[in-house]
Design an enzyme around this catalytic site. Structure first.
Site, PDB file in Angstrom:
ATOM      1  N   ASP A  11       0.764  -1.226  -0.095  1.00 34.69           N
ATOM      2  CA  ASP A  11      -0.070   0.039   0.025  1.00 34.69           C
ATOM      3  C   ASP A  11       0.906   1.261   0.148  1.00 34.69           C
ATOM      4  O   ASP A  11       1.795   1.292   0.679  1.00 34.69           O
ATOM      5  CB  ASP A  11      -0.772   0.207   1.228  1.00 34.69           C
ATOM      6  CG  ASP A  11      -1.893   1.104   1.334  1.00 34.69           C
ATOM      7  OD1 ASP A  11      -2.797   1.284   0.547  1.00 34.69           O
ATOM      8  OD2 ASP A  11      -1.817   1.819   2.314  1.00 34.69           O
ATOM      9  N   GLU A  46      14.694 -15.421  -0.371  1.00 31.23           N
ATOM     10  CA  GLU A  46      15.465 -16.640   0.369  1.00 31.23           C
ATOM     11  C   GLU A  46      13.829 -17.625   0.668  1.00 31.23           C
ATOM     12  O   GLU A  46      14.231 -18.795   0.938  1.00 31.23           O
ATOM     13  CB  GLU A  46      15.454 -16.254   2.085  1.00 31.23           C
ATOM     14  CG  GLU A  46      16.707 -15.121   2.001  1.00 31.23           C
ATOM     15  CD  GLU A  46      16.514 -14.685   3.591  1.00 31.23           C
ATOM     16  OE1 GLU A  46      16.102 -14.959   4.351  1.00 31.23           O
ATOM     17  OE2 GLU A  46      17.258 -13.492   3.330  1.00 31.23           O
TER      18      GLU A  46
END
Length: 560
Positions: free
Chosen positions: A226, A275
């Site tokens: 956002d 990751e």
């Protein structure tokens, strides 16, 4: 009786789709769920996570790839959940963390991915950090995590600068200090209940990296960021030097939006995301002056997608559409990112109503316009969008052809912008009215206890029940379009179209053996029949190798 959770099946092929489909996000169709308005499982009039979970099979059958959930975090709800008080908790009105876990698991079993909202520009004024900053007073280290400043004027009675809130009025609110005296001011680019974080403070970055890992460990497949163009403010918080600043948004780089410093934040975030297995993604809500600046957010080491608001704001006009399509594809190609197309969301008037009105009224409209015209154009615009290279977003209810509810009584409105007269028009409630599932019953199947915003009479005839299996219905058009898109090799990912010659007011392009034609004019046009018709948003006729395409209609052909 409240809705019972469905027993979500876990077909092997669907699970494989989630875990093995490479670069899924490059051509994904992502469905936005606004949780408070999607489905209510407990009859309190407010949608919730369990309600979403019960309707996941519907979304699988619709044919979307992923579901983006607007905020469901713990919040005082001053701005419908975009004022977050706890980023690691579910607001009780939406359920619990266990409900979130069950939703993620069931979605994955159905072959759907889950993207959650992240709100890093500001917190709620009930966030623990901000409450501590108020309690500790001026000079407190806690205040450094936000933008607290002394006021101007003889007694500090004027705001620190001339910035205006997106919701209207000044972007600053003065606090009462612990000793009861008028004190410092704090920055809030939105409502006063939404103080902006100071991203220059290392604790803010540490906190959000931890929040990312919390939800990634829960199994989410990505984040919609956002106000992704916010967060970093120009050094010194300089005056803008003008009033009516909202009119400047989207035209210039502002001292509080689209600052270059945001990109280092996203490079750090991308390293965290990479990751994790399963190709998790970021999508930016980034309102920028140009698509070229939007492309900065999706460089290879930053975010994956960014909403194309220039496309969303384009009129139903062939020349304008071609221009924004070309500029978008040209901007995204050098950074290797997919274009991302969108027509509606929870902040703008639904495109079935925007297209029902004359061009030039903006993206927040309180006029019903010509309903039949708007729906015809909306259907055509959908097929055009789904034919373009890249990813597409669908806002809940688009597939039903829902219009905006433009005649909500003032006393039921809840959009905070509506109560701050000088800001946005405050008509976002019209696109947030709970969607209809059944022809009859309490709130047309939304839930057993009414709905938090009133639904209009006749809503049932637009419901999922009314349109399912109905030839020519908007819902069946979406289902067929998404199935064709998935099964047609020349649709989906890519970075270019081959434009074909076409009459004025008509767009025509080829992608391999696939051809899309969109007639944006008010008259039928005669065109070559480009092959076998795959799908059309309206009825076309073909004779002797020629096709008559009605006004405001899009057609898909294949030469295969």
């Amino acid at each position: 009786m409240s809705q019972q959770p469905s027993a979500a099946p876990a077909p092997t092929s669907a699970v494989a789709t989630v875990s093995e489909r490479h670069d899924w996000w490059r051509d994904a169709v992502i469905y936005q769920v606004y949780p408070r308005s999607f489905a209510d499982s407990n009859g309190d009039g407010m949608g919730d996570l369990e309600g979403v979970r019960t309707r996941l099979p519907y979304l699988r059958d619709l044919g979307v790839d992923a579901v983006w959930l607007s905020p469901f975090y713990a919040s005082p709800q001053a701005d419908a959940g975009y004022d977050v008080a706890d980023y690691r908790a579910v607001d009780p009105m939406f359920g619990t963390l266990l409900d979130a876990d069950a939703l993620i698991r069931d979605a994955h079993a159905l072959g759907l991915r889950i993207i959650v909202d992240l709100v890093p520009n500001h917190s709620s004024d009930q966030y623990e950090w901000f409450k501590r900053a108020l309690a500790e007073g001026p000079g407190s280290p806690s205040r450094d995590r936000y933008h607290f400043r002394p006021g101007k004027g003889k007694n500090g009675e004027l705001p620190p600068n001339d910035w205006e809130s997106i919701f209207g009025g000044p972007a600053w609110t003065r606090v009462t200090e612990p000793d009861g005296t008028p004190g410092e001011w704090y920055l809030h680019l939105f409502a006063p209940e939404q103080p902006d974080f100071n991203w220059e403070h290392p604790a803010v970055g540490d906190e959000f990296r931890s929040i990312l890992r919390f939800w990634l460990d829960m199994g989410v497949d990505g984040f919609r960021i956002d106000v992704a163009h916010g967060m970093v403010k120009a050094e010194g918080l300089p005056d803008l030097g003008s009033h009516e600043q909202l009119k400047l948004l989207g035209n210039d780089v502002m001292p509080f939006f689209d600052q270059d410093g945001v990109h280092e934040i996203y490079r750090q975030w991308r390293r965290i995301l990479d990751e994790y297995s399963g190709e998790r993604i970021f999508v930016a809500e980034a309102w920028t002056p140009t698509v070229e600046r939007t492309a900065n957010y999706v460089r290879p080491d930053e975010l994956h997608q960014a909403f194309n608001f220039q496309y969303l704001g384009t009129h139903w006009d062939a020349e304008e559409l071609r221009t924004v399509i070309d500029r978008t594809l040209d901007a995204m190609r050098p950074v290797g990112a997919p274009a991302t197309w969108v027509l509606s969301n929870h902040d703008v008037t639904r495109h079935a109503t925007r297209f029902a009105n004359p061009a030039g009224l903006g993206t927040q409209i309180r006029l019903a316009g010509d309903r039949a015209l708007g729906l015809r154009r909306a259907r055509a615009a959908t097929l055009l969008m789904l034919a373009l290279p890249g990813s597409a977003y669908v806002y809940q209810g688009e597939e039903l052809g829902l219009p905006d509810v433009v005649d909500l009584p003032d006393e039921v409105r809840q959009d905070p912008a509506y109560f701050r007269g000088a800001g946005q028009d405050g008509f976002r409630d019209g696109c947030r009215v709970p969607i209809p599932w059944t022809r009859e019953g309490s709130s047309y199947g939304f839930g057993d206890g009414g709905s938090w915003l009133p639904q209009p009479a006749g809503w049932g005839e637009l419901s999922v029940e009314a349109q399912t299996g109905e030839p020519g219905s908007t819902l069946e058009l979406y289902r067929e379009a998404l199935a064709v898109r998935r099964s047609t090799a020349d649709l989906g990912a890519g970075d270019a179209v081959e434009w074909l010659r076409a009459p004025e007011g008509v767009l025509a392009f080829r992608r391999g053996d696939f051809v899309c034609v969109a007639n944006t004019t008010g008259e039928s046009v005669a065109l070559p029949a480009y092959g076998r018709v795959l799908l059309a948003s309206g009825e076309i006729t073909e004779t002797a190798g020629e096709a008559k395409v009605p006004a405001d209609t899009t057609v898909w052909w294949t030469r295969a």
